[in-house]
Enzyme design. Sequence first.
Site, PDB file in Angstrom:
ATOM      1  N   GLY A 107      -2.084 -10.943  13.714  1.00 32.16           N
ATOM      2  CA  GLY A 107      -3.020 -12.063  13.896  1.00 32.16           C
ATOM      3  C   GLY A 107      -4.322 -11.654  14.557  1.00 32.16           C
ATOM      4  O   GLY A 107      -5.340 -12.312  14.358  1.00 32.16           O
ATOM      5  N   ARG A 143       5.107   0.226   9.816  1.00 34.98           N
ATOM      6  CA  ARG A 143       6.376   0.431  10.522  1.00 34.98           C
ATOM      7  C   ARG A 143       6.958  -0.813  11.162  1.00 34.98           C
ATOM      8  O   ARG A 143       8.181  -0.972  11.215  1.00 34.98           O
ATOM      9  CB  ARG A 143       6.198   1.531  11.576  1.00 34.98           C
ATOM     10  N   LYS A 152       0.861  -1.188   0.000  1.00 30.59           N
ATOM     11  CA  LYS A 152       0.000   0.000   0.000  1.00 30.59           C
ATOM     12  C   LYS A 152       0.893   1.233   0.000  1.00 30.59           C
ATOM     13  O   LYS A 152       1.821   1.322   0.818  1.00 30.59           O
ATOM     14  CB  LYS A 152      -0.885   0.003   1.259  1.00 30.59           C
ATOM     15  N   GLY A 171       1.132  -3.250  15.554  1.00 28.43           N
ATOM     16  CA  GLY A 171       2.447  -2.743  15.949  1.00 28.43           C
ATOM     17  C   GLY A 171       2.310  -1.447  16.719  1.00 28.43           C
ATOM     18  O   GLY A 171       1.647  -1.409  17.763  1.00 28.43           O
ATOM     19  N   LYS A 230      -7.207   7.966   0.619  1.00 30.09           N
ATOM     20  CA  LYS A 230      -8.455   8.176   1.372  1.00 30.09           C
ATOM     21  C   LYS A 230      -9.304   9.241   0.686  1.00 30.09           C
ATOM     22  O   LYS A 230      -9.641  10.281   1.238  1.00 30.09           O
ATOM     23  CB  LYS A 230      -8.172   8.529   2.826  1.00 30.09           C
TER      24      LYS A 230
HETATM   25  P1  XMP Z   1       1.589   1.399  10.599  1.00 25.87           P
HETATM   26  O1  XMP Z   1       2.981   1.875  10.422  1.00 25.87           O
HETATM   27  O2  XMP Z   1       0.880   2.018  11.757  1.00 25.87           O
HETATM   28  O3  XMP Z   1       0.848   1.926   9.263  1.00 25.87           O
HETATM   29  O4  XMP Z   1       1.443  -0.103  10.566  1.00 25.87           O
HETATM   30  C1  XMP Z   1      -0.510   1.779   9.032  1.00 25.87           C
HETATM   31  C2  XMP Z   1      -0.862   2.171   7.645  1.00 25.87           C
HETATM   32  O5  XMP Z   1      -2.244   2.023   7.467  1.00 25.87           O
HETATM   33  C3  XMP Z   1      -2.849   3.300   7.237  1.00 25.87           C
HETATM   34  N1  XMP Z   1      -3.964   3.382   8.136  1.00 25.87           N
HETATM   35  C4  XMP Z   1      -5.231   3.390   7.758  1.00 25.87           C
HETATM   36  N2  XMP Z   1      -5.771   3.355   6.539  1.00 25.87           N
HETATM   37  N3  XMP Z   1      -7.894   3.354   7.530  1.00 25.87           N
HETATM   38  C5  XMP Z   1      -7.129   3.357   6.432  1.00 25.87           C
HETATM   39  O6  XMP Z   1      -7.653   3.351   5.316  1.00 25.87           O
HETATM   40  C6  XMP Z   1      -7.406   3.385   8.781  1.00 25.87           C
HETATM   41  O7  XMP Z   1      -8.117   3.352   9.767  1.00 25.87           O
HETATM   42  C7  XMP Z   1      -6.000   3.415   8.901  1.00 25.87           C
HETATM   43  N4  XMP Z   1      -5.198   3.409   9.955  1.00 25.87           N
HETATM   44  C8  XMP Z   1      -3.933   3.394   9.466  1.00 25.87           C
HETATM   45  C9  XMP Z   1      -1.824   4.370   7.493  1.00 25.87           C
HETATM   46  O8  XMP Z   1      -2.015   5.410   6.582  1.00 25.87           O
HETATM   47  C10 XMP Z   1      -0.541   3.614   7.287  1.00 25.87           C
HETATM   48  O9  XMP Z   1      -0.174   3.629   5.919  1.00 25.87           O
END
Ligand code: XMP
Length: 230
Positions: free
Chosen positions: A190, A204, A38, A183, A71
Amino acid sequence: MYYGSRIIVALDPPDGVNVIDWCLNIVRETRDLVAGYKIGLPLVVRLNSMEDLSILSKAMDGDRLKIVDLKLADIGNIMVSAVKPFIHHGFNYFIAHSFIGCRDGLDVLNSFLRENNAWLITVVSMSHRGSVEAMDDVVEKLLEISVNTGAWGVVAPATRPEIIRFVRKHIGSRAKILSPGIGPQGARPGDALMAGADYEIIGRMITRSSDPRHVVEEINKIHESPLREG
Ligand code: XMP
Protein backbone atom coordinates in the site's frame (compact mmCIF):
# COMPACT_ATOMS: atom_id res chain seq x y z
CA MET A 1 -13.18 -13.37 -10.82
CA TYR A 2 -11.52 -10.48 -8.95
CA TYR A 3 -11.06 -7.29 -10.96
CA GLY A 4 -8.90 -4.30 -10.17
CA SER A 5 -6.04 -5.86 -8.24
CA ARG A 6 -2.84 -3.80 -8.20
CA ILE A 7 -0.61 -6.77 -7.40
CA ILE A 8 2.02 -8.09 -9.78
CA VAL A 9 3.59 -11.25 -8.39
CA ALA A 10 7.35 -11.63 -8.95
CA LEU A 11 7.96 -15.31 -9.68
CA ASP A 12 11.55 -15.77 -8.49
CA PRO A 13 11.90 -19.45 -7.56
CA PRO A 14 13.90 -20.56 -4.51
CA ASP A 15 16.73 -23.08 -4.76
CA GLY A 16 15.95 -26.77 -5.06
CA VAL A 17 12.55 -26.64 -6.78
CA ASN A 18 11.35 -27.53 -10.23
CA VAL A 19 10.96 -23.95 -11.37
CA ILE A 20 8.01 -24.46 -13.70
CA ASP A 21 6.03 -26.57 -11.24
CA TRP A 22 6.77 -24.00 -8.52
CA CYS A 23 5.53 -21.13 -10.71
CA LEU A 24 2.47 -23.04 -11.90
CA ASN A 25 1.42 -23.78 -8.32
CA ILE A 26 1.54 -20.11 -7.38
CA VAL A 27 -0.14 -18.98 -10.60
CA ARG A 28 -3.00 -21.46 -10.20
CA GLU A 29 -3.55 -20.39 -6.59
CA THR A 30 -3.52 -16.64 -7.28
CA ARG A 31 -4.43 -15.87 -10.88
CA ASP A 32 -8.02 -14.78 -10.21
CA LEU A 33 -6.77 -12.29 -7.59
CA VAL A 34 -3.84 -10.46 -9.19
CA ALA A 35 -3.13 -8.08 -12.06
CA GLY A 36 -0.22 -10.04 -13.41
CA TYR A 37 3.11 -11.77 -12.99
CA LYS A 38 6.75 -10.91 -13.53
CA ILE A 39 9.45 -13.41 -14.45
CA GLY A 40 13.16 -12.72 -14.58
CA LEU A 41 16.61 -14.24 -14.74
CA PRO A 42 16.25 -16.37 -11.56
CA LEU A 43 13.59 -18.34 -13.46
CA VAL A 44 14.86 -18.06 -17.02
CA VAL A 45 18.39 -19.35 -16.38
CA ARG A 46 16.93 -22.50 -14.80
CA LEU A 47 14.48 -23.42 -17.57
CA ASN A 48 15.00 -26.76 -19.26
CA SER A 49 13.23 -25.51 -22.33
CA MET A 50 11.87 -22.15 -23.46
CA GLU A 51 8.74 -24.11 -24.46
CA ASP A 52 7.89 -24.28 -20.75
CA LEU A 53 7.20 -20.55 -20.93
CA SER A 54 4.15 -21.23 -23.12
CA ILE A 55 2.71 -23.51 -20.45
CA LEU A 56 3.33 -20.82 -17.86
CA SER A 57 1.93 -17.93 -19.89
CA LYS A 58 -1.20 -19.94 -20.77
CA ALA A 59 -1.74 -20.71 -17.07
CA MET A 60 -1.59 -16.97 -16.28
CA ASP A 61 -4.82 -16.24 -18.25
CA GLY A 62 -5.18 -13.96 -21.23
CA ASP A 63 -5.67 -10.56 -19.71
CA ARG A 64 -2.93 -10.64 -17.10
CA LEU A 65 0.20 -8.52 -17.39
CA LYS A 66 2.92 -11.01 -18.26
CA ILE A 67 6.12 -9.14 -17.58
CA VAL A 68 9.63 -10.26 -18.48
CA ASP A 69 12.23 -8.51 -16.34
CA LEU A 70 15.66 -8.94 -17.92
CA LYS A 71 16.51 -5.29 -17.18
CA LEU A 72 17.70 -4.98 -20.75
CA ALA A 73 20.49 -2.46 -21.36
CA ASP A 74 21.91 -2.98 -24.84
CA ILE A 75 21.70 -1.63 -28.36
CA GLY A 76 18.27 -1.84 -29.95
CA ASN A 77 18.61 -4.84 -32.24
CA ILE A 78 20.20 -7.01 -29.55
CA MET A 79 17.35 -6.21 -27.17
CA VAL A 80 14.89 -7.11 -29.92
CA SER A 81 16.61 -10.50 -30.32
CA ALA A 82 16.35 -11.06 -26.59
CA VAL A 83 12.62 -10.36 -26.33
CA LYS A 84 11.48 -12.23 -29.47
CA PRO A 85 11.32 -15.72 -27.91
CA PHE A 86 9.33 -14.42 -24.94
CA ILE A 87 6.79 -12.74 -27.23
CA HIS A 88 6.54 -16.01 -29.13
CA HIS A 89 5.68 -17.77 -25.85
CA GLY A 90 2.97 -15.28 -24.87
CA PHE A 91 4.71 -12.63 -22.71
CA ASN A 92 3.81 -9.03 -23.45
CA TYR A 93 5.58 -6.51 -21.16
CA PHE A 94 9.35 -6.03 -21.04
CA ILE A 95 11.54 -4.15 -18.58
CA ALA A 96 14.59 -2.28 -19.89
CA HIS A 97 16.92 0.26 -18.33
CA SER A 98 16.25 3.85 -19.38
CA PHE A 99 19.87 5.02 -18.98
CA ILE A 100 20.79 3.51 -22.35
CA GLY A 101 18.79 6.26 -24.06
CA CYS A 102 16.21 6.43 -26.79
CA ARG A 103 18.01 6.68 -30.14
CA ASP A 104 19.11 3.30 -31.56
CA GLY A 105 18.32 1.84 -28.15
CA LEU A 106 14.91 2.08 -26.51
CA ASP A 107 13.22 3.47 -29.63
CA VAL A 108 14.12 0.33 -31.61
CA LEU A 109 12.91 -1.93 -28.83
CA ASN A 110 9.71 0.05 -28.30
CA SER A 111 8.82 0.03 -32.00
CA PHE A 112 9.34 -3.70 -32.19
CA LEU A 113 7.22 -4.28 -29.10
CA ARG A 114 4.38 -2.10 -30.36
CA GLU A 115 4.37 -3.95 -33.70
CA ASN A 116 3.92 -7.15 -31.71
CA ASN A 117 1.24 -5.95 -29.27
CA ALA A 118 3.73 -5.75 -26.45
CA TRP A 119 4.76 -2.88 -24.18
CA LEU A 120 7.90 -1.33 -22.78
CA ILE A 121 8.53 -0.64 -19.10
CA THR A 122 11.67 1.31 -18.18
CA VAL A 123 13.59 1.49 -14.91
CA VAL A 124 14.09 5.06 -13.61
CA SER A 125 15.08 4.34 -10.02
CA MET A 126 15.70 1.13 -8.11
CA SER A 127 14.52 -0.21 -4.78
CA HIS A 128 17.93 -1.07 -3.32
CA ARG A 129 20.07 1.52 -1.52
CA GLY A 130 22.67 1.64 -4.29
CA SER A 131 20.18 3.45 -6.50
CA VAL A 132 21.04 6.70 -4.72
CA GLU A 133 24.69 6.35 -5.73
CA ALA A 134 23.99 7.32 -9.35
CA MET A 135 20.51 6.67 -10.74
CA ASP A 136 18.55 8.84 -8.36
CA ASP A 137 20.64 11.90 -9.31
CA VAL A 138 19.30 11.67 -12.85
CA VAL A 139 15.72 10.47 -12.35
CA GLU A 140 14.33 13.48 -14.19
CA LYS A 141 16.54 12.77 -17.19
CA LEU A 142 15.60 9.08 -17.12
CA LEU A 143 11.93 10.03 -17.05
CA GLU A 144 12.41 12.31 -20.02
CA ILE A 145 14.02 9.44 -21.96
CA SER A 146 11.19 7.10 -20.93
CA VAL A 147 8.43 9.52 -21.91
CA ASN A 148 10.13 10.47 -25.21
CA THR A 149 10.45 6.78 -26.04
CA GLY A 150 6.77 6.26 -25.32
CA ALA A 151 7.23 3.70 -22.56
CA TRP A 152 3.98 2.21 -21.27
CA GLY A 153 5.29 2.20 -17.73
CA VAL A 154 8.22 3.01 -15.46
CA VAL A 155 9.63 1.19 -12.44
CA ALA A 156 10.12 3.30 -9.32
CA PRO A 157 10.88 2.09 -5.79
CA ALA A 158 8.30 1.43 -3.07
CA THR A 159 11.22 1.82 -0.66
CA ARG A 160 11.48 5.56 -1.49
CA PRO A 161 7.94 6.93 -1.86
CA GLU A 162 9.28 10.43 -2.41
CA ILE A 163 10.70 9.21 -5.72
CA ILE A 164 7.31 7.80 -6.70
CA ARG A 165 5.68 11.14 -5.88
CA PHE A 166 8.31 12.91 -7.98
CA VAL A 167 7.78 10.51 -10.87
CA ARG A 168 4.01 10.87 -10.77
CA LYS A 169 4.23 14.64 -10.70
CA HIS A 170 6.62 14.61 -13.62
CA ILE A 171 4.86 12.14 -15.91
CA GLY A 172 1.22 12.71 -14.93
CA SER A 173 -0.85 10.00 -16.58
CA ARG A 174 1.53 9.44 -19.50
CA ALA A 175 2.88 6.19 -18.05
CA LYS A 176 2.03 3.64 -15.39
CA ILE A 177 4.24 3.37 -12.31
CA LEU A 178 5.21 -0.11 -11.09
CA SER A 179 6.87 -0.36 -7.69
CA PRO A 180 8.92 -3.19 -6.19
CA GLY A 181 10.48 -3.20 -2.74
CA ILE A 182 7.65 -4.48 -0.56
CA GLY A 183 8.21 -6.95 2.28
CA PRO A 184 11.85 -8.09 2.68
CA GLN A 185 13.15 -4.86 1.10
CA GLY A 186 11.28 -2.77 3.66
CA ALA A 187 8.18 -1.13 2.20
CA ARG A 188 4.69 -2.09 3.33
CA PRO A 189 1.89 -3.13 0.97
CA GLY A 190 0.00 0.00 0.00
CA ASP A 191 2.91 2.43 0.55
CA ALA A 192 3.69 2.75 -3.15
CA LEU A 193 0.04 3.06 -4.20
CA MET A 194 -0.45 5.80 -1.63
CA ALA A 195 2.50 7.65 -3.18
CA GLY A 196 0.99 7.42 -6.67
CA ALA A 197 2.03 4.03 -8.10
CA ASP A 198 -0.37 2.00 -10.22
CA TYR A 199 0.95 -1.45 -9.33
CA GLU A 200 3.03 -3.04 -6.59
CA ILE A 201 5.44 -5.76 -7.68
CA ILE A 202 5.61 -8.24 -4.82
CA GLY A 203 7.69 -11.41 -4.73
CA ARG A 204 8.86 -13.22 -1.62
CA MET A 205 6.18 -11.85 0.68
CA ILE A 206 3.69 -13.81 -1.41
CA THR A 207 5.69 -16.62 -2.97
CA ARG A 208 7.57 -17.74 0.15
CA SER A 209 4.42 -17.78 2.27
CA SER A 210 2.82 -21.11 3.17
CA ASP A 211 -0.47 -19.68 1.86
CA PRO A 212 0.17 -17.34 -1.09
CA ARG A 213 -3.53 -17.00 -1.87
CA HIS A 214 -4.31 -15.75 1.63
CA VAL A 215 -1.45 -13.22 1.50
CA VAL A 216 -2.70 -11.93 -1.86
CA GLU A 217 -6.24 -11.58 -0.46
CA GLU A 218 -4.93 -9.63 2.52
CA ILE A 219 -2.82 -7.31 0.34
CA ASN A 220 -5.78 -6.68 -1.98
CA LYS A 221 -7.78 -5.60 1.08
CA ILE A 222 -5.01 -3.21 2.16
CA HIS A 223 -4.79 -1.84 -1.38
CA GLU A 224 -8.52 -1.21 -1.55
CA SER A 225 -8.55 1.07 1.44
CA PRO A 226 -6.09 3.74 0.24
CA LEU A 227 -7.56 3.46 -3.24
CA ARG A 228 -11.05 4.11 -1.92
CA GLU A 229 -9.80 7.15 -0.03
CA GLY A 230 -7.91 8.38 -3.13
P1 XMP B 1 10.75 -9.19 -3.64
O1 XMP B 1 10.87 -10.64 -3.33
O2 XMP B 1 11.80 -8.35 -2.99
O3 XMP B 1 11.02 -9.13 -5.23
O4 XMP B 1 9.36 -8.63 -3.44
C1 XMP B 1 11.09 -7.95 -5.95
C2 XMP B 1 11.13 -8.22 -7.41
O5 XMP B 1 11.22 -7.00 -8.09
C3 XMP B 1 12.47 -6.91 -8.78
N1 XMP B 1 13.03 -5.63 -8.43
C4 XMP B 1 13.19 -4.63 -9.27
N2 XMP B 1 12.92 -4.54 -10.58
N3 XMP B 1 13.63 -2.31 -10.53
C5 XMP B 1 13.16 -3.36 -11.21
O6 XMP B 1 12.95 -3.27 -12.42
C6 XMP B 1 13.91 -2.34 -9.22
O7 XMP B 1 14.31 -1.36 -8.61
C7 XMP B 1 13.69 -3.56 -8.56
N4 XMP B 1 13.82 -3.93 -7.29
C8 XMP B 1 13.41 -5.22 -7.22
C9 XMP B 1 13.34 -8.05 -8.34
O8 XMP B 1 14.10 -8.49 -9.43
C10 XMP B 1 12.32 -9.05 -7.87
O9 XMP B 1 11.87 -9.84 -8.96
